[in-house]
Design an enzyme around this catalytic site. Structure first.
Site, PDB file in Angstrom:
ATOM      1  N   ASN A  42     -23.670   9.807  15.206  1.00 15.80           N
ATOM      2  CA  ASN A  42     -23.976  11.241  15.336  1.00 15.80           C
ATOM      3  C   ASN A  42     -24.182  11.893  13.974  1.00 15.80           C
ATOM      4  O   ASN A  42     -23.325  11.758  13.089  1.00 15.80           O
ATOM      5  CB  ASN A  42     -22.805  11.950  16.019  1.00 15.80           C
ATOM      6  CG  ASN A  42     -22.748  11.688  17.497  1.00 15.80           C
ATOM      7  OD1 ASN A  42     -23.378  10.768  17.996  1.00 15.80           O
ATOM      8  ND2 ASN A  42     -21.981  12.492  18.208  1.00 15.80           N
ATOM      9  N   ASP A  81     -23.474  17.143  23.608  1.00 21.79           N
ATOM     10  CA  ASP A  81     -22.526  16.709  22.583  1.00 21.79           C
ATOM     11  C   ASP A  81     -21.232  17.525  22.711  1.00 21.79           C
ATOM     12  O   ASP A  81     -21.273  18.757  22.772  1.00 21.79           O
ATOM     13  CB  ASP A  81     -23.183  16.944  21.208  1.00 21.79           C
ATOM     14  CG  ASP A  81     -22.392  16.383  20.066  1.00 21.79           C
ATOM     15  OD1 ASP A  81     -21.707  15.357  20.257  1.00 21.79           O
ATOM     16  OD2 ASP A  81     -22.477  16.965  18.958  1.00 21.79           O
ATOM     17  N   HIS A  82     -20.093  16.855  22.748  1.00 31.31           N
ATOM     18  CA  HIS A  82     -18.774  17.519  22.806  1.00 31.31           C
ATOM     19  C   HIS A  82     -18.662  18.560  23.907  1.00 31.31           C
ATOM     20  O   HIS A  82     -18.257  19.700  23.663  1.00 31.31           O
ATOM     21  CB  HIS A  82     -18.438  18.168  21.449  1.00 31.31           C
ATOM     22  CG  HIS A  82     -18.176  17.181  20.362  1.00 31.31           C
ATOM     23  ND1 HIS A  82     -17.030  16.428  20.292  1.00 31.31           N
ATOM     24  CD2 HIS A  82     -18.947  16.800  19.311  1.00 31.31           C
ATOM     25  CE1 HIS A  82     -17.094  15.627  19.229  1.00 31.31           C
ATOM     26  NE2 HIS A  82     -18.251  15.827  18.627  1.00 31.31           N
ATOM     27  N   GLU A 116     -14.152  10.840  24.420  1.00 34.37           N
ATOM     28  CA  GLU A 116     -13.551  10.684  23.088  1.00 34.37           C
ATOM     29  C   GLU A 116     -12.070  10.393  23.218  1.00 34.37           C
ATOM     30  O   GLU A 116     -11.369  11.035  23.984  1.00 34.37           O
ATOM     31  CB  GLU A 116     -13.772  11.963  22.262  1.00 34.37           C
ATOM     32  CG  GLU A 116     -13.124  11.907  20.880  1.00 34.37           C
ATOM     33  CD  GLU A 116     -13.490  13.114  20.009  1.00 34.37           C
ATOM     34  OE1 GLU A 116     -14.641  13.598  20.107  1.00 34.37           O
ATOM     35  OE2 GLU A 116     -12.622  13.559  19.250  1.00 34.37           O
ATOM     36  N   ASP A 148     -15.534  15.860  26.192  1.00 34.32           N
ATOM     37  CA  ASP A 148     -14.579  15.748  25.094  1.00 34.32           C
ATOM     38  C   ASP A 148     -13.261  16.382  25.522  1.00 34.32           C
ATOM     39  O   ASP A 148     -13.059  17.586  25.369  1.00 34.32           O
ATOM     40  CB  ASP A 148     -15.141  16.424  23.836  1.00 34.32           C
ATOM     41  CG  ASP A 148     -14.175  16.325  22.663  1.00 34.32           C
ATOM     42  OD1 ASP A 148     -13.055  15.812  22.851  1.00 34.32           O
ATOM     43  OD2 ASP A 148     -14.543  16.772  21.554  1.00 34.32           O
ATOM     44  N   HIS A 172     -18.732   9.581  15.194  1.00 36.22           N
ATOM     45  CA  HIS A 172     -19.037  11.004  14.971  1.00 36.22           C
ATOM     46  C   HIS A 172     -18.829  11.344  13.500  1.00 36.22           C
ATOM     47  O   HIS A 172     -18.277  10.557  12.741  1.00 36.22           O
ATOM     48  CB  HIS A 172     -18.108  11.866  15.839  1.00 36.22           C
ATOM     49  CG  HIS A 172     -18.520  11.920  17.277  1.00 36.22           C
ATOM     50  ND1 HIS A 172     -18.948  13.081  17.885  1.00 36.22           N
ATOM     51  CD2 HIS A 172     -18.588  10.958  18.219  1.00 36.22           C
ATOM     52  CE1 HIS A 172     -19.248  12.824  19.152  1.00 36.22           C
ATOM     53  NE2 HIS A 172     -19.042  11.538  19.379  1.00 36.22           N
ATOM     54  N   GLY A 173     -19.255  12.543  13.119  1.00 35.13           N
ATOM     55  CA  GLY A 173     -18.999  13.013  11.756  1.00 35.13           C
ATOM     56  C   GLY A 173     -19.609  12.104  10.709  1.00 35.13           C
ATOM     57  O   GLY A 173     -19.009  11.843   9.666  1.00 35.13           O
ATOM     58  N   ASP A 178     -25.337  15.669  12.279  1.00 33.16           N
ATOM     59  CA  ASP A 178     -25.712  17.077  12.404  1.00 33.16           C
ATOM     60  C   ASP A 178     -25.808  17.731  11.020  1.00 33.16           C
ATOM     61  O   ASP A 178     -26.867  18.178  10.589  1.00 33.16           O
ATOM     62  CB  ASP A 178     -24.675  17.803  13.294  1.00 33.16           C
ATOM     63  CG  ASP A 178     -25.096  19.225  13.612  1.00 33.16           C
ATOM     64  OD1 ASP A 178     -26.197  19.639  13.191  1.00 33.16           O
ATOM     65  OD2 ASP A 178     -24.335  19.945  14.289  1.00 33.16           O
ATOM     66  N   THR A 179     -24.689  17.733  10.300  1.00 32.32           N
ATOM     67  CA  THR A 179     -24.609  18.450   9.018  1.00 32.32           C
ATOM     68  C   THR A 179     -25.726  18.080   8.032  1.00 32.32           C
ATOM     69  O   THR A 179     -26.334  18.959   7.421  1.00 32.32           O
ATOM     70  CB  THR A 179     -23.226  18.182   8.378  1.00 32.32           C
ATOM     71  OG1 THR A 179     -22.228  18.626   9.302  1.00 32.32           O
ATOM     72  CG2 THR A 179     -23.056  18.920   7.070  1.00 32.32           C
TER      73      THR A 179
HETATM   74  O1  G3H Z   1     -21.088  15.429  17.326  1.00 33.96           O
HETATM   75  C1  G3H Z   1     -21.758  15.567  16.283  1.00 33.96           C
HETATM   76  C2  G3H Z   1     -21.473  14.836  15.102  1.00 33.96           C
HETATM   77  O2  G3H Z   1     -20.317  14.130  15.161  1.00 33.96           O
HETATM   78  C3  G3H Z   1     -22.025  15.335  13.834  1.00 33.96           C
HETATM   79  O3  G3H Z   1     -21.153  15.303  12.737  1.00 33.96           O
HETATM   80  O4  G3H Z   1     -22.082  17.192  11.422  1.00 33.96           O
HETATM   81  O5  G3H Z   1     -20.527  15.561  10.416  1.00 33.96           O
HETATM   82  O6  G3H Z   1     -22.852  14.880  10.999  1.00 33.96           O
HETATM   83  P1  G3H Z   1     -21.687  15.735  11.301  1.00 33.96           P
HETATM   84 ZN    ZN Z   2     -19.022  14.900  16.959  1.00 33.17          ZN
END
Ligand code: G3H
Ligand code: ZN
Length: 283
Positions: free
Chosen positions: A229, A81-82, A133, A103, A207-208, A231-232
């Site tokens: 994606n 990732d990235h 990206e 990225d 993402h995000g 993560d958080t």
């Molecule tokens: O590349 C990872 C993600 O874009 C995770 O984003 O932490 O906002 O879920 P997030």
């Molecule tokens: Zn990301």
């Protein structure tokens, strides 16, 4: 079973759903993701960020992810990732990742294209898929921070040219989401997704996606997003379960007693996301 990023995403694109790509840092997280995928019969992507690889070490991350993928009853891709570092990307390929993200979005367009093409040439020679990206996604994902003022949305025509000129397998687009915990309410530019989808033929990546309401995510998928994606939200569920356990059991010293409930809590969140993404039953 281990599959490439391209394979897993082309099926999603063809059948109108999105594959969840969840960030991994340790064994419990990988197990939570794989258990969720198997229980819901979802294809899934295990992805490690540069920070995740720094934390656990590439050999541990790769060994854990490969063990999980080989034993899984569902398709699993292992993805960087990235990635921003040439040597690290090569190291991931050598360690058995089936997909990498380059990225280079912080560079001007021509440089982004040149850097992306360089990675694609190597990765495709060994059948590893590549995500790139275009546009700049705001917020912080481990080592990468894009200030709000520097975040820029993806231009549809540029996206078309970028994909044609690079031959990339999937494209991360900036359409209003941001990495990390949102300060306000995220607003996705759905028209932009549609405009990009209409002229770009590779799978599109959001993402995000933590903290984005489920109706918006469903709509993004219906408009052509094929990889989401997260993560958080996973971190939050894992850590919350640990806090709760310690509060109720302050004298327990066995790490397994803390990590077990955290793994279980994370699994439930992942299953919920898979339902929203429409990947349930697709494996
Ligand atoms: O590349 C990872 C993600 O874009 C995770 O984003 O932490 O906002 O879920 P997030
Ligand atoms: Zn990301």
């Amino acid at each position: 079973m281990l599959v490439t990023g391209k394979e897993i995403l082309l099926d999603a694109q063809k059948n109108g759903y999105a594959v969840g790509a969840f960030n991994v840092n340790n064994m419990e997280i990988i197990q939570a993701i794989i258990e969720a995928a198997e229980e819901t019969k979802s294809p899934v992507i295990l992805q490690a960020s540069q920070g995740g690889i720094d934390y656990a070490g590439i050999e541990y991350v790769a060994a854990l992810a490969k063990t999980a993928a080989h034993n899984a009853s569902v398709p699993v891709a292992i993805h960087l990732d990235h990635g921003t570092d040439f040597d690290q990307i090569i190291s991931c390929i050598r360690n058995g990742f089936s997909s990498v993200m380059i990225d280079a979005s912080k560079y001007p367009l021509e440089e982004n294209i040149a850097v992306t093409k360089e990675i694609i040439k190597i990765a495709h020679a060994v059948e590893v898929s590549v995500e790139a990206e275009l546009g700049k996604i705001g917020g912080t994902e481990d080592h990468i921070t894009v200030e709000e003022k520097d975040a820029t949305f993806t231009d549809p025509q540029e996206a078309k040219d970028f994909v044609e000129r690079t031959g990339v397998d999937s494209l991360a687009i900036a359409v209003g989401t941001a990495h990390g915990v949102y300060k306000g309410i995220p607003k996705i530019d759905f028209d932009r997704i549609t405009e990009i989808r209409n002229i770009v033929d590779v799978p599109l990546v959001l993402h995000g996606s933590s903290g984005v309401d489920y109706d918006s995510l469903r709509k993004a998928v219906s408009l052509g997003i094929c990889k989401i994606n997260i993560d958080t939200d996973l971190r939050a569920s894992f850590t919350k379960a640990i806090h709760e356990f310690i509060e109720e059991n302050p004298t327990v010293i066995d790490p397994r007693k803390l990590l077990g409930p955290a793994r279980a809590a994370m699994k439930e969140v992942i299953k919920e996301k898979m339902e929203v993404f429409g990947s349930v039953g697709r494996a």
